[in-house]
Enzyme design. Structure first.
Site, PDB file in Angstrom:
ATOM      1  N   LEU A   1      47.488  42.624  48.301  1.00  0.00           N
ATOM      2  CA  LEU A   1      47.536  41.418  47.470  1.00  0.00           C
ATOM      3  C   LEU A   1      48.028  41.720  46.056  1.00  0.00           C
ATOM      4  O   LEU A   1      48.600  40.856  45.395  1.00  0.00           O
ATOM      5  CB  LEU A   1      46.144  40.774  47.407  1.00  0.00           C
ATOM      6  N   GLY A   2      47.771  42.914  45.566  1.00  0.00           N
ATOM      7  CA  GLY A   2      48.180  43.260  44.207  1.00  0.00           C
ATOM      8  C   GLY A   2      47.876  44.711  43.904  1.00  0.00           C
ATOM      9  O   GLY A   2      47.098  45.364  44.601  1.00  0.00           O
TER      10      GLY A   2
ATOM     11  N   VAL B   1      44.529  46.117  45.557  1.00  0.00           N
ATOM     12  CA  VAL B   1      43.698  45.086  46.174  1.00  0.00           C
ATOM     13  C   VAL B   1      44.329  44.662  47.489  1.00  0.00           C
ATOM     14  O   VAL B   1      45.516  44.314  47.541  1.00  0.00           O
ATOM     15  CB  VAL B   1      43.534  43.867  45.245  1.00  0.00           C
TER      16      VAL B   1
ATOM     17  N   LYS C   1      39.120  46.243  47.010  1.00  0.00           N
ATOM     18  CA  LYS C   1      39.727  46.979  45.897  1.00  0.00           C
ATOM     19  C   LYS C   1      39.611  48.459  46.214  1.00  0.00           C
ATOM     20  O   LYS C   1      38.543  49.066  46.133  1.00  0.00           O
ATOM     21  CB  LYS C   1      39.003  46.663  44.586  1.00  0.00           C
TER      22      LYS C   1
ATOM     23  N   ASP D   1      36.434  44.726  30.623  1.00  0.00           N
ATOM     24  CA  ASP D   1      37.875  44.548  30.788  1.00  0.00           C
ATOM     25  C   ASP D   1      38.193  43.084  31.102  1.00  0.00           C
ATOM     26  O   ASP D   1      38.914  42.780  32.048  1.00  0.00           O
ATOM     27  CB  ASP D   1      38.410  45.457  31.892  1.00  0.00           C
TER      28      ASP D   1
END
Length: 414
Positions: free
Chosen positions: A15-16, A23, A36, A130
């Protein structure tokens, strides 16, 4: 290509990607999940794995509608993964990339949701560390809120703390994303809940303006601005909202609101923001705000060309260079006090009405400098022309002048 994550999960599709890991869209015993998977070099760090296991109870116990819940933490050979609820939607960075900025009502509604999630995390003793648009997800299947905003959920809890192990960062390193780092983090102090408030206020500023208040350019300059510069006013927003932003962007952590207070205050402001269009301001040019000295041995650029800084440098070993200061969980050396004291102390990156040139900017100064050069050159030409004309006129007069006429144009003698 599908891969097994532990004995219970299968990762099917990426996904990323981020500097901390990848992910995946996965499948577990209870249905679809987001996985993750941390980088292999992180998974091989035994100290980090130990911290990973220690954080398990706290992360699994964090349950709130505005937090992406962690279902499981997997340690299996070289795999180190957080298994989280799958949110059907997009992240806030993607929304910003598309729209550039949001209407104030929608921006405030989204940030209020995130503040609620932070309030639950802080009550459980968890600091995110973050907070930024990449870690805020918008649930496209949830009910629309004020300004048409989708419900917002904060994700990636615990990852920054896991990576920030004493052996990896020691006392000379800081973990975070430069655009959103609180001043106390830059100065090497331990992160408390107030760092999340500062970062979230930075996100709100970015949603309203289309750019962060202290970002732009080399990461070192960004860190210095957080410590030395004051936030520039945003034209066109109600004073109540601006004062709230200023308070949460205060340099002193104790001056900032708590997450629950921020959420309540933001929701009180929603009625006055209804129907307001997005702000119409221009972003200060990140490449021209500061003009570095020309390195020894290099020729300065031709007159009239802007001086451009080098691109951002990779801050994590093994990470690829990027043009953005928004990489996840970057690790950077803590600047020395003299480095933080360098540069102007004042208001940084001043927004301006669309199309207007910002006085005092490097571009403004460059244009003024070119005008001065052109004016000086014109003056030299004019003086030369006048001098030549005077010589020609004097020579012409001398040819037919009488001795008395010549004496009247000569200096007097004692």
């Amino acid at each position: 290509m599908a891969r097994k994550i532990g004995s219970r999960y299968t990762a099917n599709q990426i996904l990323g990607r981020g500097s901390a890991g990848t992910v995946w869209l996965g499948e577990g015993p209870e249905g679809p999940v987001a996985v993750k998977l941390l980088r292999e070099d992180l998974a091989s760090d035994q100290e980090l794995v130990g911290r990973f296991v220690q954080e398990r109870t706290a992360l699994l116990g964090l349950d709130h509608p505005n937090v992406v819940s962690v279902r499981d933490l997997v340690v299996d050979g070289n795999d180190l993964a957080l298994v989280m609820n799958l949110v059907r939607g997009t992240d806030l960075r993607t929304r910003l990339d598309r729209d550039r900025r949001l209407a104030p009502e929608a921006a405030v509604a989204i940030v209020a949701d995130v503040a609620d999630g932070l309030a639950a995390a802080h009550a459980a003793g968890i600091v995110h560390r973050d907070v930024k648009p990449e870690n805020i997800l918008l649930d496209m299947q949830g009910p629309l809120g004020p300004g048409g905003a989708h419900p917002a959920l904060l994700t990636d809890f615990g990852v920054a703390k896991l990576i920030d192990s004493p052996r990896r960062t020691r006392a000379t390193k800081i973990i975070g994303t430069p655009d959103y780092l609180a001043p106390e983090i830059v100065e090497g102090l331990p992160p408390r809940a107030a760092v999340d408030i500062y970062a979230l206020a930075t996100v709100l500023y970015e949603l309203l303006a289309g750019f962060t208040p202290f970002g732009g350019g080399h990461p070192g300059a960004v860190l210095r601005r957080h410590v030395t510069e004051t936030v520039a006013p945003l034209p066109g927003i109600p004073d109540e909202l601006w004062q709230l932003l200023v308070q949460c962007l205060a340099k002193a952590p104790a001056s900032r609101l708590r997450a629950s207070e921020l959420a309540a205050r933001l929701r009180e402001l929603l009625p006055m923001l209804a129907g307001m269009p997005p702000l119409d301001v221009d972003e200060p040019d990140p490449e021209l705000d500061e003009e570095p000295e020309t390195p020894t041995g290099e020729q300065p650029p031709p007159s009239g060309e802007p001086v451009r800084r080098r691109g951002a440098v990779p801050l994590v070993p093994g990470a690829k260079p990027a043009d953005s200061n928004r990489d996840t969980h970057t690790s950077m050396r803590v600047p020395a006090p003299d480095e933080l004291a360098g540069g102007a102390r004042g208001t940084a990156r001043v927004p301006r009405p669309a199309g207007a040139r910002r006085p005092g900017s490097a571009r403004h100064k460059a244009i003024a400098r070119r005008r001065r050069i052109a004016l000086s050159a014109g003056t030299v030409v004019l003086v030369a022309a006048v001098g030549a004309g005077a010589w020609w006129a004097t020579s012409g007069d001398d040819a037919g002048a009488t001795p008395q006429d010549t004496r009247t144009s000569a200096p007097a003698t004692p």
